[in-house]
Scaffold this motif. Structure first.
Motif, mmCIF file in Angstrom:
data_model
loop_
_atom_site.group_PDB
_atom_site.id
_atom_site.type_symbol
_atom_site.label_atom_id
_atom_site.label_comp_id
_atom_site.label_asym_id
_atom_site.label_seq_id
_atom_site.Cartn_x
_atom_site.Cartn_y
_atom_site.Cartn_z
ATOM 1 N N ARG A 10 0.887 -1.065 -0.064
ATOM 2 C CA ARG A 10 -0.045 0.232 -0.105
ATOM 3 C C ARG A 10 0.891 1.360 -0.077
ATOM 4 N N PHE A 11 0.812 2.034 -0.898
ATOM 5 C CA PHE A 11 1.703 3.286 -1.419
ATOM 6 C C PHE A 11 0.826 4.543 -0.984
ATOM 7 N N HIS A 12 1.521 5.168 -0.321
ATOM 8 C CA HIS A 12 0.797 6.489 -0.018
ATOM 9 C C HIS A 12 1.211 7.506 -1.128
ATOM 10 N N VAL A 13 0.070 8.230 -1.904
ATOM 11 C CA VAL A 13 0.242 8.658 -3.348
ATOM 12 C C VAL A 13 -0.525 10.182 -3.141
ATOM 13 N N GLN A 14 0.180 11.310 -3.807
ATOM 14 C CA GLN A 14 -0.492 12.462 -4.085
ATOM 15 C C GLN A 14 -0.253 12.623 -5.471
ATOM 16 N N ARG A 15 -1.593 12.857 -6.138
ATOM 17 C CA ARG A 15 -1.697 13.150 -7.622
ATOM 18 C C ARG A 15 -2.189 14.509 -7.707
ATOM 19 N N LEU A 16 -1.655 15.663 -8.696
ATOM 20 C CA LEU A 16 -1.876 17.011 -8.773
ATOM 21 C C LEU A 16 -2.013 16.962 -10.323
ATOM 22 N N PRO A 17 -3.379 17.262 -10.469
ATOM 23 C CA PRO A 17 -3.864 17.278 -11.900
ATOM 24 C C PRO A 17 -3.024 18.659 -12.672
ATOM 25 N N ASP A 50 13.389 10.956 4.461
ATOM 26 C CA ASP A 50 12.594 12.039 3.247
ATOM 27 C C ASP A 50 11.506 11.032 3.071
ATOM 28 N N ASN A 51 10.477 12.023 2.617
ATOM 29 C CA ASN A 51 9.063 11.362 2.119
ATOM 30 C C ASN A 51 8.721 12.351 0.949
ATOM 31 N N LEU A 52 7.434 12.122 0.370
ATOM 32 C CA LEU A 52 7.135 12.900 -0.767
ATOM 33 C C LEU A 52 6.722 14.316 -0.582
ATOM 34 N N TYR A 73 4.817 10.037 -4.615
ATOM 35 C CA TYR A 73 4.649 8.994 -3.812
ATOM 36 C C TYR A 73 5.569 8.667 -2.552
ATOM 37 N N ASP A 74 5.346 8.181 -1.564
ATOM 38 C CA ASP A 74 6.369 7.654 -0.542
ATOM 39 C C ASP A 74 6.824 6.632 -1.311
ATOM 40 N N LEU A 75 8.137 6.248 -1.183
ATOM 41 C CA LEU A 75 8.818 5.185 -1.517
ATOM 42 C C LEU A 75 8.547 3.853 -0.543
ATOM 43 N N ARG A 76 8.764 2.862 -0.913
ATOM 44 C CA ARG A 76 8.752 1.657 -0.045
ATOM 45 C C ARG A 76 9.382 1.963 1.283
ATOM 46 N N GLY A 77 8.427 1.860 2.258
ATOM 47 C CA GLY A 77 8.973 1.814 3.640
ATOM 48 C C GLY A 77 9.189 3.369 4.323
ATOM 49 N N HIS A 78 8.961 4.091 3.140
ATOM 50 C CA HIS A 78 9.093 5.632 3.757
ATOM 51 C C HIS A 78 7.769 6.179 3.872
ATOM 52 N N GLY A 79 7.646 7.200 4.867
ATOM 53 C CA GLY A 79 6.660 8.169 5.096
ATOM 54 C C GLY A 79 5.310 7.378 5.444
ATOM 55 N N ARG A 80 4.231 7.350 4.674
ATOM 56 C CA ARG A 80 2.858 6.578 5.140
ATOM 57 C C ARG A 80 2.743 5.311 4.191
ATOM 58 N N THR A 81 3.981 5.027 3.476
ATOM 59 C CA THR A 81 3.634 3.795 2.659
ATOM 60 C C THR A 81 4.156 2.694 3.571
ATOM 61 N N THR A 184 11.712 9.887 13.596
ATOM 62 C CA THR A 184 12.953 9.148 14.024
ATOM 63 C C THR A 184 12.562 7.607 14.301
ATOM 64 N N ALA A 185 11.152 7.467 14.498
ATOM 65 C CA ALA A 185 10.625 5.997 14.646
ATOM 66 C C ALA A 185 10.527 5.305 13.190
ATOM 67 N N ILE A 186 10.164 6.249 12.158
ATOM 68 C CA ILE A 186 10.516 5.425 10.765
ATOM 69 C C ILE A 186 12.148 5.144 10.633
ATOM 70 N N ALA A 187 12.888 6.002 10.902
ATOM 71 C CA ALA A 187 14.179 5.784 10.740
ATOM 72 C C ALA A 187 14.750 4.412 11.334
ATOM 73 N N ASP A 188 14.398 4.304 12.520
ATOM 74 C CA ASP A 188 14.728 3.086 13.264
ATOM 75 C C ASP A 188 14.144 1.825 12.660
ATOM 76 N N GLU A 189 12.916 1.879 12.354
ATOM 77 C CA GLU A 189 12.349 0.749 11.873
ATOM 78 C C GLU A 189 13.212 0.265 10.607
ATOM 79 N N LEU A 190 13.411 1.553 9.629
ATOM 80 C CA LEU A 190 14.171 1.138 8.297
ATOM 81 C C LEU A 190 15.457 0.789 8.493
ATOM 82 N N LEU A 191 16.142 1.118 9.249
ATOM 83 C CA LEU A 191 17.456 0.940 9.389
ATOM 84 C C LEU A 191 17.718 -0.441 10.241
ATOM 85 N N ASN A 192 16.899 -0.672 11.450
ATOM 86 C CA ASN A 192 16.931 -1.987 12.207
ATOM 87 C C ASN A 192 16.380 -3.249 12.049
ATOM 88 N N ARG A 193 14.938 -2.946 11.219
ATOM 89 C CA ARG A 193 14.152 -4.108 11.165
ATOM 90 C C ARG A 193 13.662 -4.340 9.489
#
Length: 288
Positions: A10-17, A50-52, A73-81, A184-193
């Motif tokens: 599930r990706f978090h996406v923003q689309r601007l027309p 970083d994120n979108l 969009y937020d890349l895999r594992g980043h932001g709200r993705t 900080t919590a996202i960074a911890d999860e990405l780097l350690n898990r």
């Protein structure tokens, strides 16, 4: 805010027309046409914290106002993705991008990829893997050398150790600094898990032969004091089959996206217009 399922995530996406452009927002000599045949502009952000959102005001909104459809969009594992344990290599990132475009109904549209930092390397991988899809590239501070990979792995590994079991996220929440605590919590999860550090360490570096394969219009932007300038110069030197522009912004380092202001916006908008014109001309030439 929108969530889109693609490549089993599930990706978090923003689309601007694309909007009717305000001529005052455009660089001299450019036009925002809003044509349906012009590339969709897709933004790819950097690593870990970083994120979108980093693209939204500096580039994405001006891009849409200039008449170009934009996708962030937020890349895999980043932001709200979603944050799976594996899949942080470049090949999976390209598969994520292709699947997301298909899920958005854009699988038949050509794209102009705008990548910042690590997002620039992913954009370059996508252009090499799918030259039929990528109509143009804008690379902001792209890290291209093997030395960068080694330095980044060392930096991320040190950060992972400092975050493992750290009370910092809870302390930030106690101070009501929710955004900082969340990042900080996202960074911890990405780097350690997740496998992110191992995937970065195993990443393939680009060669002059890779650069020589590029055919789409290419804009590279670096800060004058950035350690990534030599890699950008090498890319510009070997991308002889592409229409290549290298912009060095005076007085800046790596963070050109946040610090450069109007100079970056004008350069990117002008490049998007030029790419759209080339794409339209090539499409017209194919019509019998």
């Amino acid at each position: 805010m929108a969530f889109v399922h693609a490549n089993s995530l599930r990706f978090h996406v923003q689309r601007l027309p694309a909007a009717v452009p305000d001529r005052q927002d455009l660089p001299d000599g450019t036009e925002g046409t809003g044509r349906a045949d012009q590339p969709v502009v897709v933004f790819l952000h950097g690593l870990v914290v970083d994120n979108l959102s980093s693209f939204y005001c500096p580039l994405a909104l001006p891009t849409a106002r200039a008449g170009h459809e934009a996708v962030l969009y937020d890349l895999r594992g980043h932001g709200r993705t979603e944050r799976p344990a594996t899949g942080y290599d470049s090949r999976t990132a390209v598969r994520d991008l292709l699947a997301l475009l298909g899920a958005l109904g854009l699988g038949r549209r050509r794209v102009h990829l705008v990548g910042n930092s690590h997002g620039g390397t992913l954009a370059l991988h996508a252009a090499l893997a799918r030259p039929d899809l990528v109509a143009g590239l804008t690379l902001l501070e792209p890290p291209l050398s093997g030395a960068w990979v080694e330095n980044m792995v060392d930096t991320l590994s040190a950060a992972a150790l400092s975050l493992e079991g750290s009370p910092v996220p809870a302390e930030l929440l106690g101070l009501r600094l929710r955004k900082a605590a969340h990042l900080t919590a996202i960074a911890d999860e990405l780097l350690n898990r997740t496998s992110l550090i191992d995937d970065i360490a195993a990443s393939r570096t680009f060669t002059p032969a890779d650069y020589a394969r590029l055919r789409c219009p290419l804009l590279i932007v670096c800060g004058e004091h950035s350690e990534l300038v030599p890699g950008a110069q090498e890319l510009a030197r070997h991308a002889t089959q592409a229409s290549t522009t290298l912009r060095i912004l005076p007085g800046l380092g790596h963070d050109v996206l946040k610090e450069s202001g109007g100079a970056l916006r004008e350069a990117v908008l002008a490049h998007l217009e030029a790419t759209a014109a080339v794409t339209a001309a090539r499409a017209g030439a194919l019509v019998p």
